[in-house]
Design a protein around this motif. Structure first.
Motif: not given
Length: 281
Positions: A34, A37, A40-41, A53, A55
Motif C-alpha cells: 500500500a 498503510t 488502506s487499513l 500490509l 508499505s
C-alpha cells in the motif's frame, strides 16, 4: 513457482465504487502493498478484510520493491493499491510492474476508479485525444519549463493539483498559455464533489481570493491549430461567450468588456457582433 502481482483499483472517494472483484482479490492475496498503510487499513476494515500490509511508496520504492519481488518469486501473491484510484498511475507502482516484467512474474490488473478519466468525462472538453501530465513540479523554474513545453499541445491536458498550490498553478498556466477553457474537478465522487467549467483567467481570479478546498483535477483545452483557422475558431468561441454573458441580463457594454478581457478578442469586433445579436431579436 512465482506468485502474481495484482494491480487493484480502489475508490477515489466513494467507498461504494469498490468492485466485487477488487474486494475478492484483496481477500485472496497473501499480502497487500500500500502507498499509505493507514489509508488502506481503513478500506480493509470497511470491507471486513484482514491481510498483512507492507508499505510501498515513492521514498522507499527501491528497498521495498526488492523485498516484494523476493516474496513474489517465493510464490506469494500480492495486491498493489494506491491511496485512491489506479495504482501505477502517478505513483511508483510502475517501477514494481517493470521489476516483475523483467523477471517474468505475472502481473494482472483489476481495474477500478480513476480520477483522470472521471474528471475528463465531466469536463465537457474534447476527450478523443488527451495527455495526462500528473503533478507539476513544486520548483517554479521547472514548472514554467514544463508549461512552456506544452504551449502548442493540441490535445486536452490533465493535471493533478493540491489545494495549497492551486492559485499559483492557475496563474502560471495563464501566464504561459494565455486564456483557455478549463474544468476544475474537486473532491470527485465525494460528498462535496464539484466541477467548475470556466476559463483560466476566471479561475485564477477566483482562487486568488478564495481558499481552495479538496484535491483538484485540472482539465485544460489544448492549443488551437496554427494558421488562419485559429483566429476563426477563437472568434467563434468569443461570440459564444458573448451570447452567454448577454443572456445573463447585463448591459451590452459590460458583456463586451468582460468578453474581451476573457478571450482577447477586440472590443470593436465583439460590439459589432452584439449589435447584430440584438437586431436579430
Amino acid at each position: 513457482m512465482s506468485g502474481t502481482l495484482y494491480l487493484v483499483g480502489t475508490p477515489i472517494g466513494n467507498l461504494g465504487d469498490m468492485s466485487p472483484r477488487a474486494a475478492e482479490t484483496l481477500q485472496l492475496v497473501d499480502f497487500i502493498a500500500a502507498e499509505d498503510t493507514r489509508v488502506s487499513l481503513k478500506l480493509l476494515n470497511h470491507l471486513g478484510i484482514k491481510k498483512p500490509l507492507v508499505s510501498y511508496y515513492a521514498h522507499n520504492r527501491r528497498d521495498a520493491g526488492e523485498k516484494i519481488l523476493q516474496r513474489l518469486q517465493a510464490g506469494e501473491s500480492c495486491a498493489l493499491v494506491s491511496d485512491a484510484g489506479m495504482p501505477a498511475i502517478s505513483d511508483p507502482g510502475e517501477e514494481l510492474v517493470a521489476l516483475c516484467g523483467a523477471v517474468g512474474i505475472q502481473v494482472c490488473c483489476v481495474p477500478g476508479p480513476s480520477a483522470v478519466v472521471t474528471a475528463l468525462a465531466l469536463s465537457g472538453l474534447p476527450s478523443g485525444r488527451f495527455t495526462f501530465e500528473g503533478f507539476l513540479s513544486t520548483a517554479r523554474k521547472s514548472r514554467m519549463t514544463h508549461l512552456a513545453e506544452l504551449k502548442d499541445e493540441r490535445r486536452t491536458m490533465i493535471f493533478y493539483e493540491a489545494p495549497h498550490k492551486l492559485p499559483a498553478t492557475l496563474q502560471d498556466m495563464l501566464d504561459a498559455w494565455g486564456d483557455r477553457n478549463i474544468a476544475l474537478g474537486r473532491e470527485l465522487t465525494k460528498r462535496y464533489e464539484e466541477t467548475l467549467r470556466t476559463t483560466l483567467s476566471q479561475a485564477a481570479a477566483r482562487f486568488a481570493t478564495e481558499k481552495p478546498r479538496g484535491e483538484f483535477v485540472l482539465i485544460i483545452e489544448g492549443a488551437l491549430p496554427a494558421g488562419p483557422d485559429q483566429d476563426g475558431a477563437k472568434l467563434e468561441q468569443a461570440i459564444e461567450r458573448l451570447r452567454e454573458l448577454m443572456d445573463t441580463g447585463i448591459s451590452v457594454k459590460d458583456a463586451v468588456r468582460q468578453c474581451a478581457a476573457e478571450t482577447g478578442v477586440a472590443k470593436n469586433i465583439l460590439y459589432a457582433e452584439a449589435v447584430r445579436e440584438t437586431e436579430a431579436l
